[in-house]
Design an enzyme around this catalytic site. Structure first.
Site, mmCIF file in Angstrom:
data_model
loop_
_atom_site.group_PDB
_atom_site.id
_atom_site.type_symbol
_atom_site.label_atom_id
_atom_site.label_comp_id
_atom_site.label_asym_id
_atom_site.label_seq_id
_atom_site.Cartn_x
_atom_site.Cartn_y
_atom_site.Cartn_z
ATOM 1 N N SER A 124 0.841 -1.198 0.000
ATOM 2 C CA SER A 124 0.000 0.000 0.000
ATOM 3 C C SER A 124 0.876 1.247 0.000
ATOM 4 C CB SER A 124 -0.869 -0.021 1.266
ATOM 5 O OG SER A 124 -1.460 1.236 1.474
ATOM 6 N N TYR A 150 -1.763 -1.138 10.801
ATOM 7 C CA TYR A 150 -2.014 -1.615 9.433
ATOM 8 C C TYR A 150 -0.847 -1.216 8.532
ATOM 9 C CZ TYR A 150 -3.731 -1.672 4.653
ATOM 10 O OH TYR A 150 -3.834 -1.881 3.295
ATOM 11 N N LYS A 154 2.168 -3.615 6.573
ATOM 12 C CA LYS A 154 2.523 -3.654 5.150
ATOM 13 C C LYS A 154 4.032 -3.467 4.981
ATOM 14 C CE LYS A 154 -1.483 -4.404 3.324
ATOM 15 N NZ LYS A 154 -1.753 -5.745 2.788
ATOM 16 N N ARG A 232 -6.291 12.610 -3.178
ATOM 17 C CA ARG A 232 -5.802 11.230 -3.316
ATOM 18 C C ARG A 232 -5.708 10.850 -4.780
ATOM 19 N NH1 ARG A 232 -5.137 12.404 1.098
ATOM 20 N NH2 ARG A 232 -5.594 11.304 3.034
ATOM 21 N N ARG A 291 -9.735 13.967 10.124
ATOM 22 C CA ARG A 291 -9.651 12.623 10.720
ATOM 23 C C ARG A 291 -8.208 12.404 11.177
ATOM 24 N NH1 ARG A 291 -11.226 7.624 6.829
ATOM 25 N NH2 ARG A 291 -9.380 8.364 5.724
HETATM 26 P P1 NAD Z 1 -10.873 -7.355 1.096
HETATM 27 O O1 NAD Z 1 -11.099 -7.357 2.558
HETATM 28 O O2 NAD Z 1 -12.048 -7.179 0.193
HETATM 29 O O3 NAD Z 1 -10.094 -8.677 0.658
HETATM 30 C C1 NAD Z 1 -9.236 -9.379 1.532
HETATM 31 C C2 NAD Z 1 -9.675 -10.832 1.507
HETATM 32 O O4 NAD Z 1 -8.824 -11.591 2.385
HETATM 33 C C3 NAD Z 1 -11.111 -11.028 1.999
HETATM 34 O O5 NAD Z 1 -11.827 -11.794 1.039
HETATM 35 C C4 NAD Z 1 -10.950 -11.791 3.324
HETATM 36 O O6 NAD Z 1 -12.030 -12.654 3.575
HETATM 37 C C5 NAD Z 1 -9.639 -12.504 3.090
HETATM 38 N N1 NAD Z 1 -8.914 -12.859 4.317
HETATM 39 C C6 NAD Z 1 -8.671 -12.066 5.389
HETATM 40 N N2 NAD Z 1 -7.980 -12.755 6.316
HETATM 41 C C7 NAD Z 1 -7.771 -14.002 5.809
HETATM 42 C C8 NAD Z 1 -7.129 -15.182 6.297
HETATM 43 N N3 NAD Z 1 -6.555 -15.198 7.502
HETATM 44 N N4 NAD Z 1 -7.125 -16.274 5.522
HETATM 45 C C9 NAD Z 1 -7.709 -16.271 4.289
HETATM 46 N N5 NAD Z 1 -8.334 -15.187 3.787
HETATM 47 C C10 NAD Z 1 -8.366 -14.070 4.539
HETATM 48 O O7 NAD Z 1 -9.767 -6.225 0.788
HETATM 49 P P2 NAD Z 1 -9.263 -5.647 -0.590
HETATM 50 O O8 NAD Z 1 -9.659 -4.224 -0.653
HETATM 51 O O9 NAD Z 1 -9.601 -6.557 -1.700
HETATM 52 O O10 NAD Z 1 -7.698 -5.668 -0.306
HETATM 53 C C11 NAD Z 1 -6.868 -6.736 -0.709
HETATM 54 C C12 NAD Z 1 -5.458 -6.471 -0.220
HETATM 55 O O11 NAD Z 1 -5.016 -5.218 -0.733
HETATM 56 C C13 NAD Z 1 -5.311 -6.377 1.295
HETATM 57 O O12 NAD Z 1 -4.100 -6.976 1.664
HETATM 58 C C14 NAD Z 1 -5.272 -4.884 1.550
HETATM 59 O O13 NAD Z 1 -4.575 -4.562 2.713
HETATM 60 C C15 NAD Z 1 -4.534 -4.402 0.315
HETATM 61 N N6 NAD Z 1 -4.819 -2.993 0.017
HETATM 62 C C16 NAD Z 1 -6.114 -2.595 -0.157
HETATM 63 C C17 NAD Z 1 -6.391 -1.261 -0.422
HETATM 64 C C18 NAD Z 1 -7.805 -0.786 -0.577
HETATM 65 O O14 NAD Z 1 -8.056 0.412 -0.488
HETATM 66 N N7 NAD Z 1 -8.793 -1.650 -0.839
HETATM 67 C C19 NAD Z 1 -5.342 -0.330 -0.506
HETATM 68 C C20 NAD Z 1 -4.035 -0.776 -0.344
HETATM 69 C C21 NAD Z 1 -3.783 -2.124 -0.091
HETATM 70 C C1 UD1 Z 2 -6.988 5.056 3.750
HETATM 71 C C2 UD1 Z 2 -6.004 4.530 4.756
HETATM 72 C C3 UD1 Z 2 -4.753 4.059 4.049
HETATM 73 C C4 UD1 Z 2 -5.078 3.074 2.937
HETATM 74 C C5 UD1 Z 2 -6.049 3.762 1.977
HETATM 75 C C6 UD1 Z 2 -6.462 2.904 0.809
HETATM 76 C C7 UD1 Z 2 -6.531 5.934 6.733
HETATM 77 C C8 UD1 Z 2 -6.001 6.944 7.696
HETATM 78 N N1 UD1 Z 2 -5.700 5.566 5.738
HETATM 79 O O1 UD1 Z 2 -6.389 6.154 3.187
HETATM 80 O O2 UD1 Z 2 -3.869 3.451 4.965
HETATM 81 O O3 UD1 Z 2 -3.911 2.684 2.262
HETATM 82 O O4 UD1 Z 2 -7.218 4.114 2.713
HETATM 83 O O5 UD1 Z 2 -7.398 1.972 1.207
HETATM 84 O O6 UD1 Z 2 -7.636 5.440 6.877
HETATM 85 N N2 UD1 Z 2 -12.783 11.102 3.632
HETATM 86 C C9 UD1 Z 2 -13.829 11.900 4.004
HETATM 87 N N3 UD1 Z 2 -14.953 11.311 4.514
HETATM 88 C C10 UD1 Z 2 -15.063 9.950 4.667
HETATM 89 C C11 UD1 Z 2 -13.977 9.138 4.279
HETATM 90 C C12 UD1 Z 2 -12.842 9.754 3.777
HETATM 91 O O7 UD1 Z 2 -13.771 13.117 3.874
HETATM 92 O O8 UD1 Z 2 -16.108 9.471 5.155
HETATM 93 C C13 UD1 Z 2 -11.579 11.733 3.044
HETATM 94 C C14 UD1 Z 2 -10.293 11.490 3.800
HETATM 95 O O9 UD1 Z 2 -10.086 12.463 4.755
HETATM 96 C C15 UD1 Z 2 -9.272 11.533 2.644
HETATM 97 C C16 UD1 Z 2 -10.047 11.005 1.438
HETATM 98 O O10 UD1 Z 2 -11.426 11.167 1.753
HETATM 99 O O11 UD1 Z 2 -8.882 12.851 2.393
HETATM 100 C C17 UD1 Z 2 -9.785 9.544 1.122
HETATM 101 O O12 UD1 Z 2 -10.013 8.779 2.309
HETATM 102 P P1 UD1 Z 2 -9.970 7.170 2.310
HETATM 103 O O13 UD1 Z 2 -10.828 6.657 1.224
HETATM 104 O O14 UD1 Z 2 -10.260 6.719 3.694
HETATM 105 O O15 UD1 Z 2 -8.480 6.837 1.906
HETATM 106 P P2 UD1 Z 2 -7.085 7.342 2.553
HETATM 107 O O16 UD1 Z 2 -7.290 8.336 3.598
HETATM 108 O O17 UD1 Z 2 -6.212 7.704 1.405
#
Ligand code: NAD
Ligand code: UD1
Length: 337
Positions: A124, A150, A154, A232, A291
């Site tokens: 991330s 978190y 990572k 973002r 936040r």
């Molecule tokens: P998600 O929660 O939809 O997917 C994660 C999946 O992992 C889920 O299906 C969950 O059931 C499964 N899981 C959790 N713990 C497990 C375990 N112990 N064994 C087997 N399965 C397990 O999340 P996502 O948004 O698809 O994210 C996927 C990956 O990308 C994560 O590692 C997350 O940290 C990373 N990531 C996500 C974002 C985002 O904004 N969505 C941003 C940066 C990184």
């Molecule tokens: C969040 C996580 C970050 C993760 C990323 C992608 C935090 C502090 N950080 O980041 O670790 O990698 O998601 O999944 O949570 N916002 C609002 N109202 C809301 C929600 C968000 O105004 O209800 C704003 C936030 O202040 C920010 C932007 O929207 O400026 C994006 O927020 P969000 O979607 O939560 O992502 P990140 O803050 O980038």
């Protein structure tokens, strides 16, 4: 390739499964369904007309994982499984470290036993902490001043993977640092289905637009940005999914790290307006205090991924809003109906 997707029933995993199948690969999903539904996998099968081997197991449990994958072969792994809610990680640090670190340790041991050398890991942009430059390149310091478990998990996973590669030179690993994934497959059949109240901006906005929530709280309007709200780099989840396939294809012995982002910044208010236009619905909002832990601007320099992987985003933020709306409006309660 036959690719194991840990966490493949989740948001990013299900879209990546779809792209892999469409490009002629085979997919095995291992997921404990702790934050997802079996239905997402079924819908990917329906969209592609192909079968996915599904194993329900907890990846932190080495016995359950080995038993589940006992007679199933795979040539490469994309490791999505893990917990991802930043606020929850502050309240439950040991749970976050256990799940996010143990899952990687179990996986790396299993890969070594099976001599599977290709790994792509879901990292991330959070590993960069507070950006020191307007656009963040991969050379930016990692793991400095992170504010939550978190984010640390990572950064620690990236280190674990580097150490594993030092001890096992055949390992070909890629750490993908995602910026902010949004949107859905254009069919609206699969998408992001957060449980409870969404923490992230775009799922919250989508739920306001569909009438599930009354109004958006905008966290802060006094940042040094175009309109005072946080900026973002939102990336369409289908672009992100394609980035995984590019990374798998280009993995080489050792460890590489790439940003997956668009290089374009969008403010909260711009995002709200974009979603209103795409959906034709109003998104009422109110300004709230900042936040805790939030940053003003987080935008990728995506040049390296283009140079080395030949990958870059091709879908706009407007398309992401349109596709997110296709998903949200057809599935107002996510996979539950
Ligand atoms: P998600 O929660 O939809 O997917 C994660 C999946 O992992 C889920 O299906 C969950 O059931 C499964 N899981 C959790 N713990 C497990 C375990 N112990 N064994 C087997 N399965 C397990 O999340 P996502 O948004 O698809 O994210 C996927 C990956 O990308 C994560 O590692 C997350 O940290 C990373 N990531 C996500 C974002 C985002 O904004 N969505 C941003 C940066 C990184
Ligand atoms: C969040 C996580 C970050 C993760 C990323 C992608 C935090 C502090 N950080 O980041 O670790 O990698 O998601 O999944 O949570 N916002 C609002 N109202 C809301 C929600 C968000 O105004 O209800 C704003 C936030 O202040 C920010 C932007 O929207 O400026 C994006 O927020 P969000 O979607 O939560 O992502 P990140 O803050 O980038």
């Amino acid at each position: 390739m036959r690719v194991l997707l840990t966490g493949g029933a989740g948001y990013i995993g299900s879209h990546t499964a779809l792209v892999l199948l469409e490009q002629g690969h085979q997919v095995v999903v291992l997921d404990d369904l702790s934050n997802s539904s079996r239905e997402s996998v079924r819908r990917v099968e329906e969209l592609t007309g192909q079968e996915i081997v599904f194993v329900q197991a907890d990846l932190t449990d080495p016995h359950a994982t080995r038993a589940g994958l006992d007679d199933i072969a795979f040539d490469a792994v994309i490791h999505f499984a893990g917990l991802k809610a930043v606020g929850e990680s502050v309240e439950q640090p040991t749970r976050y470290y256990r799940v996010n670190l143990d899952s990687t340790l179990v996986l790396l041991d299993l890969m070594r036993e099976r001599d599977v050398t290709r790994l792509v890991f879901s990292s991330s942009a959070t590993v960069y902490g507070d950006p020191q430059t307007p656009l963040i390149a991969e050379t930016h310091p990692v793991g400095v001043g992170l504010t939550n478990p978190y984010g640390w998990s990572k950064a620690m996973n990236e280190q674990i993977i580097r150490d594993a590669a030092a001890a096992w030179p055949a390992l070909a690993a890629v750490n993908l640092r995602y910026f902010n994934p949004v949107g859905a497959h254009h069919s609206g059949r699969i998408g992001e289905d957060p449980s409870g109240i969404p923490n992230n901006l775009m799922p919250y906005v989508a739920q306001v637009a569909v009438g599930r929530r009354e109004r958006l709280a905008v966290f802060g309007d006094d940042y040094p940005t175009v309109d005072g709200t946080g900026v973002r780099d939102y990336i369409h989840v289908m672009d992100l999914a394609e980035g995984h396939v590019a990374a798998l294809t280009h993995a080489e012995p050792g460890v590489q790290a790439f940003n997956l982002g668009s290089g374009v910044g969008t403010s909260v208010l711009e995002a709200v307006r974009g979603f209103e236009e795409a959906s034709g619905r109003a998104v009422p909002y109110a300004i709230h205090p900042r936040r805790a832990g939030d940053l003003a601007t987080v935008v990728a320099d995506p040049a390296l991924a283009f140079e080395r992987l030949g990958w870059r985003t091709t879908r706009s933020f407007t398309e992401a809003c349109r596709d997110a709306w296709a998903w949200q409006s057809a599935n107002p309660r996510g996979y539950a109906g």
